[in-house]
Design a protein around this motif. Structure first.
Motif, short mmCIF file in Angstrom:
data_model
loop_
_atom_site.label_atom_id
_atom_site.label_comp_id
_atom_site.label_asym_id
_atom_site.label_seq_id
_atom_site.Cartn_x
_atom_site.Cartn_y
_atom_site.Cartn_z
N PRO A 235 11.74 -27.50 -20.40
CA PRO A 235 12.27 -26.20 -20.95
C PRO A 235 11.16 -25.34 -21.77
CG PRO A 235 14.03 -27.70 -21.28
CD PRO A 235 12.86 -28.44 -20.48
N GLU A 236 10.30 -26.25 -22.58
CA GLU A 236 9.29 -25.72 -23.44
C GLU A 236 8.17 -24.83 -22.81
OE1 GLU A 236 10.82 -28.73 -23.86
OE2 GLU A 236 9.18 -29.94 -24.42
N ASP A 237 8.15 -25.14 -21.28
CA ASP A 237 7.11 -24.67 -20.66
C ASP A 237 7.52 -23.35 -19.97
OD1 ASP A 237 6.50 -27.87 -19.08
OD2 ASP A 237 5.40 -26.91 -20.30
N THR A 238 8.64 -22.68 -20.32
CA THR A 238 9.08 -21.50 -20.14
C THR A 238 8.37 -20.18 -20.64
OG1 THR A 238 11.26 -22.20 -19.48
CG2 THR A 238 11.04 -19.75 -20.20
N ALA A 239 7.67 -19.40 -19.71
CA ALA A 239 6.80 -18.37 -20.38
C ALA A 239 6.50 -17.45 -18.96
CB ALA A 239 5.43 -19.06 -20.97
N VAL A 240 5.70 -16.43 -19.58
CA VAL A 240 4.87 -15.80 -18.49
C VAL A 240 3.44 -16.41 -18.49
CG1 VAL A 240 4.04 -13.47 -17.76
CG2 VAL A 240 6.23 -13.65 -18.83
N TYR A 241 3.11 -16.69 -17.36
CA TYR A 241 1.83 -17.33 -17.04
C TYR A 241 0.81 -16.36 -16.33
CZ TYR A 241 3.54 -21.81 -17.70
OH TYR A 241 4.25 -22.76 -18.53
N TYR A 242 -0.15 -16.14 -17.29
CA TYR A 242 -1.26 -15.33 -16.65
C TYR A 242 -2.59 -15.88 -16.19
CZ TYR A 242 1.52 -11.92 -19.28
OH TYR A 242 2.31 -11.03 -19.87
N CYS A 243 -2.97 -15.56 -15.18
CA CYS A 243 -4.49 -15.85 -14.68
C CYS A 243 -5.50 -14.99 -15.04
CB CYS A 243 -4.74 -16.23 -13.23
SG CYS A 243 -4.50 -14.64 -12.35
N ASN A 244 -6.59 -15.72 -15.49
CA ASN A 244 -7.90 -14.90 -16.22
C ASN A 244 -9.12 -15.52 -15.69
OD1 ASN A 244 -9.95 -15.57 -18.45
ND2 ASN A 244 -8.78 -13.75 -19.23
N ALA A 245 -9.95 -14.77 -15.39
CA ALA A 245 -11.27 -15.02 -15.04
C ALA A 245 -12.36 -14.07 -15.41
CB ALA A 245 -11.18 -14.85 -13.35
N ASP A 246 -13.71 -14.90 -15.25
CA ASP A 246 -14.71 -14.09 -15.52
C ASP A 246 -15.51 -13.83 -14.47
OD1 ASP A 246 -15.54 -16.42 -18.56
OD2 ASP A 246 -14.76 -14.29 -18.33
N LEU A 247 -15.80 -12.59 -14.00
CA LEU A 247 -15.89 -12.14 -12.51
C LEU A 247 -17.44 -11.59 -12.77
CD1 LEU A 247 -12.86 -10.78 -11.33
CD2 LEU A 247 -13.48 -13.01 -11.14
N LEU A 248 -18.43 -11.99 -11.89
CA LEU A 248 -19.69 -11.07 -11.73
C LEU A 248 -19.53 -10.24 -10.50
CD1 LEU A 248 -22.62 -10.80 -12.48
CD2 LEU A 248 -23.21 -12.51 -11.07
N LEU A 249 -19.50 -8.97 -10.84
CA LEU A 249 -19.26 -7.88 -9.74
C LEU A 249 -20.74 -7.82 -9.22
CD1 LEU A 249 -16.94 -5.43 -11.33
CD2 LEU A 249 -16.41 -7.74 -10.28
N VAL A 250 -20.44 -6.99 -7.81
CA VAL A 250 -21.66 -6.79 -6.99
C VAL A 250 -22.56 -5.63 -7.67
CG1 VAL A 250 -20.47 -7.25 -4.65
CG2 VAL A 250 -20.26 -4.99 -5.64
N THR A 251 -22.08 -5.02 -8.72
CA THR A 251 -22.94 -4.20 -9.61
C THR A 251 -23.63 -5.04 -10.79
OG1 THR A 251 -20.88 -3.90 -10.85
CG2 THR A 251 -21.13 -2.27 -9.25
#
Length: 120
Positions: A87-103
């Motif tokens: 039950p303590e795992d209840t939460a909103v989970y967000y992904c996050n990433a470091d992205l190198l763009l084509v620019t």
């Protein structure tokens, strides 16, 4: 436009499992670290799991042995396999990433969040 789209959340009973996915799209040259965070009501956002571009992983103590983070570079996707949910795992989970763009711009990006609810 760069996007991180998370999916896979839901309602599960304690002891159950869920698998979250987060797919990156857009003008991406490469993806460095990919992470999962979570935020429970009234609490600060916390890092749950992280995976580097070479697939080294790190976990919060509260999820070690229960959660597994992985990535598919060809699909630009990170996964979070969550077993033995509590039950303590209840939460909103967000992904996050470091992205190198084509620019040749490096930036940190967030997905929209997916709700995980674990009933007792």
């Amino acid at each position: 436009q760069v996007q991180l789209v998370a999916s896979g959340g839901g309602l599960v009973q304690a002891g159950g499992s869920l698998r979250l996915s987060c797919a990156a799209s857009g003008s991406i040259l490469s993806i460095n670290a990919m992470n999962w965070y979570r935020q429970a009501p009234g609490k600060q956002r916390e890092l749950v799991a992280a995976i580097t571009s070479s697939s080294r992983t790190n976990y919060a103590d509260s999820v070690k042995g229960r959660f597994t983070i992985s990535r598919d570079n060809a699909k630009k996707t990170v996964y979070l396999q969550m077993n033995s949910l509590k039950p303590e795992d209840t939460a909103v989970y967000y992904c996050n990433a470091d992205l190198l763009l084509v620019t040749m711009t490096l930036g940190n990006y967030w997905g929209q969040g997916t709700q995980v609810t674990v009933s007792s």
